[in-house]
Design a protein around this motif. Structure first.
Motif, short mmCIF file in Angstrom:
data_model
loop_
_atom_site.label_atom_id
_atom_site.label_comp_id
_atom_site.label_asym_id
_atom_site.label_seq_id
_atom_site.Cartn_x
_atom_site.Cartn_y
_atom_site.Cartn_z
N THR A 60 0.84 -1.18 0.00
CA THR A 60 0.00 0.00 0.00
C THR A 60 0.88 1.23 0.00
N SER A 62 0.58 5.89 -0.04
CA SER A 62 -0.19 7.11 -0.24
C SER A 62 0.17 7.79 -1.55
N ARG A 64 0.27 7.10 -5.12
CA ARG A 64 -0.16 6.14 -6.13
C ARG A 64 0.79 6.11 -7.32
N ASP A 68 2.66 2.74 -8.23
CA ASP A 68 2.36 2.12 -9.53
C ASP A 68 3.62 1.95 -10.37
N TYR A 81 -4.26 -5.70 -8.60
CA TYR A 81 -4.51 -4.34 -8.13
C TYR A 81 -5.90 -4.23 -7.53
N PHE A 82 -5.98 -3.50 -6.44
CA PHE A 82 -7.25 -3.19 -5.80
C PHE A 82 -7.26 -1.70 -5.51
N GLU A 83 -8.32 -1.04 -5.93
CA GLU A 83 -8.43 0.39 -5.65
C GLU A 83 -9.46 0.59 -4.56
N PHE A 84 -9.09 1.34 -3.55
CA PHE A 84 -10.00 1.66 -2.47
C PHE A 84 -10.40 3.12 -2.59
N HIS A 85 -11.67 3.33 -2.51
CA HIS A 85 -12.20 4.68 -2.63
C HIS A 85 -12.79 5.10 -1.30
#
Length: 169
Positions: A60, A62, A64, A68, A81-85
């Motif tokens: 993880t 902060s 991105r 990436d 990949y997992f995107e958390f909103h």
């Protein structure tokens, strides 16, 4: 330790770990690639091997862009990949009860703004933007932070309207 000796660091934490702010130790990515590749090789050599089943690193960060880039360079084909909103309106209402549309639109999906309703919205969002700009955006090479902030405010003021790129230019 992750920066100085990534192999030793990764062997000391085992095969299941969450590595927060992983982009600050880009030296671990090539080592992770070797670990995954070794596990795949062992699995091919022994069909009964469940080496990959027990291998789970969650990375993880902060920033991105930096995360990436590091993952793309070293872990192509080896990462999911997992995107958390932010919280959705239904998640907010399920957690703390019904909220007005105005409250949800004003507070957005930031959990912190619902945990402590006394939090000053303008200050919180201003601090969030400042922190993001200083820590994340500056680290990817944007040097004119004041100008970038002005652009961000200019574009934010046009939310909900027709966006004309020529106005921004």
């Amino acid at each position: 330790k992750a920066q100085r000796d990534p192999a030793n660091f990764l062997s000391s934490i085992g095969t299941r770990a969450i590595l927060d702010e992983a982009h600050y130790a880009p030296e671990i990515f090539p080592q992770l690639k070797m670990i995954v590749d070794d596990a795949k090789t062992k699995r091919r050599q022994d069909d009964k091997s469940n080496t990959l089943d027990h291998l789970s690193y969650w990375l993880t960060g902060s920033n991105r862009v930096l995360l990436d880039n590091a993952v793309a360079e070293s872990l192509t084909g080896r990462a999911s990949y997992f995107e958390f909103h932010g919280l959705s309106a239904s998640e907010i209402c399920a957690s703390i009860g019904p909220q007005s549309l105005g409250a949800i639109l004003t507070r957005g999906g930031w959990p912190e703004l619902y945990v402590d309703p006394e939090t000053l919205l303008v200050r919180y969002i201003g601090d969030y933007i400042t922190t993001s700009l200083e820590k994340d955006i500056a680290s990817v090479g944007i040097e004119k932070i004041a100008e970038f902030t002005r652009l961000l405010r200019f574009v934010a003021g046009r939310v909900g309207g027709i966006f004309d790129v020529t106005e921004v230019a």
